[in-house]
Design an enzyme around this catalytic site. Structure first.
Site, PDB file in Angstrom:
ATOM      1  CG  LEU A  74      -4.166  -2.111  -8.656  1.00  0.00           C
ATOM      2  CD1 LEU A  74      -5.321  -2.771  -7.920  1.00  0.00           C
ATOM      3  CD2 LEU A  74      -4.414  -2.143 -10.166  1.00  0.00           C
ATOM      4  N   GLY A  87      -2.652   5.557  -1.594  1.00  0.00           N
ATOM      5  CA  GLY A  87      -3.542   6.427  -0.847  1.00  0.00           C
ATOM      6  C   GLY A  87      -2.883   6.921   0.410  1.00  0.00           C
ATOM      7  CG  PHE A  96      -4.714   5.088   5.678  1.00  0.00           C
ATOM      8  CD1 PHE A  96      -4.180   5.749   6.766  1.00  0.00           C
ATOM      9  CD2 PHE A  96      -5.986   5.397   5.259  1.00  0.00           C
ATOM     10  CE1 PHE A  96      -4.920   6.687   7.448  1.00  0.00           C
ATOM     11  CE2 PHE A  96      -6.731   6.338   5.938  1.00  0.00           C
ATOM     12  CZ  PHE A  96      -6.205   6.988   7.035  1.00  0.00           C
ATOM     13  N   GLY A  97      -1.441   3.699   2.398  1.00  0.00           N
ATOM     14  CA  GLY A  97      -0.616   2.654   1.828  1.00  0.00           C
ATOM     15  C   GLY A  97      -0.831   2.463   0.345  1.00  0.00           C
ATOM     16  CD  GLU A  98       3.631   1.532  -2.177  1.00  0.00           C
ATOM     17  OE1 GLU A  98       3.888   0.307  -2.134  1.00  0.00           O
ATOM     18  OE2 GLU A  98       4.473   2.401  -2.440  1.00  0.00           O
ATOM     19  CB  VAL A  99      -4.030  -0.548  -3.792  1.00  0.00           C
ATOM     20  CG1 VAL A  99      -4.992  -1.684  -4.143  1.00  0.00           C
ATOM     21  CG2 VAL A  99      -4.567   0.234  -2.594  1.00  0.00           C
ATOM     22  CG  ASP A 116     -11.008   9.827   4.480  1.00  0.00           C
ATOM     23  OD1 ASP A 116     -11.119  11.037   4.170  1.00  0.00           O
ATOM     24  OD2 ASP A 116     -10.028   9.139   4.154  1.00  0.00           O
TER      25      ASP A 116
END
Length: 616
Positions: A349, A352, A354-357, A467
């Site tokens: 999807l 970001g 902090f990581g992948e979704v 944030d």
């Protein structure tokens, strides 16, 4: 006259006797060899040893067993009843287990309208939660279903007109000897005793293993007025069970019931019929086949051993003490790996800070979003814990609902509801996405304002998001804004001072004073103001490709920054906008008016909302 009075007294006396006999029902089945006064439908049957079997090895089936004589509710005498039954839930070999069973109180024995699987043969989709269902059920549930807010896959629940339980607890019993609760595995295949007692509008549910007496403390207690559930005052009692693709055998060994206080008949626990345990079927094999199987077993032993250690390492997880403190739901890595098809690129999807979704579908549930967070030492762990804490503490309609988590070696995974329309920044800056209308933008801004106000004033602690930006705001199916990504969040008590002295956030959204004063609710308000201007203008806060004087959308903010409560009043036009001059004395003597500018842009945009039906 005396004779007439005597006649009246005798008639009243016999009427009371008749009424009492109508209201009192009592029976006991030590075994079910005699099916007298029993109504069975679906897959329900009685085995030769007197065991009542509800479901068998067939999938998507239902079973119902009811006592044929109805219980009549009296308008003058409150209903009370007690029941004691022994049941056993036996999964198929090699299968985790299917759906559970329930004790049911209903005005009808006709459940042809019900559905199997998670509805346990009692409820259906169309009448789920409807008062017209007129059903009370005590469920022994062995499937975790987040749609029904199940607490786990091994629990007892009290259902009123809906599978969404009004009271629930993990299957356990109070040990009078140890003075604490001991857990019970519903799918152990061993007999389990269950007591359901209703008196003075209080329903108590207790359970215990076969060899243990009734505990002194109930597992569940729920205030319920049966007169509100059953208007026709005629009830039947019995059992219901169902299977889906997953299958369990459900049995009732003995059953006792009474509406007379203190007159529940007992049965001899030591004489219960044996519960069959299915075994894998084996056919007679010739010696040649046996030798061949032995050879193949030896040849495959090393392969199987290697696969075992490979999978053990592949799905290995880490558990630490802080997880028990927060009590959030933990998913197995294996279930998330399968739900995302091994984190396949087809379900990717986005990515970001902090990581992948990834998009994934867990068993018997809607699509979920699985965030696979990057590991960065202690800082990565802090971000992960912050989101787990937020999952337990924070509940608001404009926050992305986090459902659970998983930790495996150097990977952190968070599970949340899948937001159909993706992130807000995609709709603001992606030319392939439809442009948001002004009314949609207003709804999004007001929703995030409400969420931020809740974080600052409505939660148990003050929550600083730190944030706030368009990429951290998701849009559901109705384009409502949902604030997510609490990886940078910090918490402190109301009236206390935040210890968040590190300058974290995204350039363009960070308040100028954060460099030397640290984070506060005011710095969140600053970021919200930048976000509001970003949404109304359709421009990023920082555009490096533009001329130097035009790169930064908002440079400074006034010292008289409002609270989030005031922002909501401004947005709802319940408070006049402050009358700021273009520049006021403030930080570095160059404080531009963010909230004034944002409100001015938003006000001009929203004034056209009533006539603007197309894209802005």
């Amino acid at each position: 006259m005396a004779w007439g009075l005597f006649q009246i007294l005798m008639i009243s006396f016999f009427h009371l006797i008749k009424l009492s006999s109508q209201q009192e029902t009592s029976f006991v089945y030590e075994t079910f060899r005699s099916q007298e006064n029993l109504y069975l439908d679906g897959s329900a049957t009685v085995l030769p040893n007197g065991l009542l079997q509800l479901t068998n090895a067939s999938d998507h089936q239902m079973a119902h067993v009811f006592y044929k004589d109805s219980i009549e509710l009296s308008s003058s005498k409150p209903l009370s009843f007690s029941t004691h039954f022994v049941c056993a839930l036996v999964p198929q070999p090699g299968v985790e287990g299917g759906h559970g069973m329930a004790f049911v109180v209903s005005p009808s024995m006709d459940f042809s309208h019900a559905e199997s699987t998670r509805y346990l043969g009692i409820f259906n989709v169309s009448k789920n939660g409807s008062p017209s269902s007129n059903v009370l059920a005590v469920e022994l549930d062995t499937i975790w279903n987040p749609d029904f807010e199940d607490i786990d896959h091994n629990h007892v629940g009290i259902d009123v007109n809906s599978p969404l339980s009004v009271g629930t607890a993990s299957a356990s019993y109070y040990s009078d000897i140890k003075g604490k609760n001991e857990s019970i595995n519903l799918l152990s295949g061993h007999p389990i005793q269950v007591w359901v007692d209703y008196e003075d509008n209080m329903l108590n549910v207790s359970m215990a293993p076969r060899e243990v007496q009734k505990p002194s403390r109930p597992l569940l207690s729920q205030h319920i007025n049966l007169s509100d559930i059953y208007p026709n005052r005629r009830l039947f009692v019995g059992f219901s069970a169902a299977t889906g693709t997953a299958i369990s055998y459900q049995y009732v060994l003995s059953w006792s019931f009474s509406t007379s206080r203190g007159s529940l008949q007992r049965f001899d626990i030591s004489r219960l019929p044996e519960v069959p345990h299915p075994r894998a079927e084996h056919k007679n094999l010739s010696p040649l086949f046996i030798d061949l199987l032995g050879f193949l077993a030896i040849m495959g032993l090393c392969t199987l051993t290697g696969m075992y250690f490979f999978k053990r390492g592949k799905y290995a997880e880490i558990t630490e003490e802080w997880e028990n403190e927060f009590g959030a739901h933990r998913f197995s890595y294996k279930s998330l790996y399968k739900a995302t098809k091994g984190f396949h690129k087809d379900g990717f999807l986005g990515k970001g800070g902090f990581g992948e979704v990834y998009r994934g579908k867990l068993l018997l549930s809607r699509e979920k979003a699985v965030k696979r967070m990057s590991h960065d030492g202690d800082q990565g762990l802090k971000q992960f814990v912050a989101e787990v804490v937020s999952m337990r503490c924070l509940k608001h309609r404009n926050l992305v609902p986090l459902l659970g988590y998983c930790r495996r070696k150097h990977e952190f995974l968070l599970v949340s509801d899948y937001m159909t329309n993706g992130s807000l920044d995609e709709h603001l800056f992606d030319d392939q996405k439809p442009v948001l209308s002004w009314p949609q933008r207003l709804v999004i801004i007001k929703g995030i304002a409400s969420a931020l106000c809740y974080l600052h004033t409505g939660a148990d602690q003050v929550v600083l998001h730190r944030d706030i930006k368009a990429s951290n705001i998701m849009l559901d199916a109705e384009f409502n804004g949902r604030l997510g990504d609490f990886g940078m969040a910090s918490f402190h008590d109301h009236g206390g001072i935040s210890d968040s002295t590190c300058a974290v956030g995204t350039i363009g959204y960070m308040a100028p004073e954060i460099l030397y004063m640290g984070a506060s609710t005011r710095t969140d308000v600053y970021a919200f103001g930048v976000f509001m201007v970003e949404v109304t203008c359709g421009r990023r806060p920082v555009e490096p490709q533009l001329q130097l004087e035009k790169q930064i959308l908002i440079e400074w903010v006034p010292e008289s920054r409002p609270t989030m409560e005031q922002v909501i009043l401004y947005l709802n036009q319940n408070l006049p906008l402050p009358d700021f001059s273009p520049y006021t004395v403030g930080i570095s003597n160059h404080s531009s008016v963010l909230i004034d500018a944002a409100s001015l842009v938003a006000s001009r945009s929203w004034s056209a909302a009533s006539s603007a039906t197309n894209s802005p």
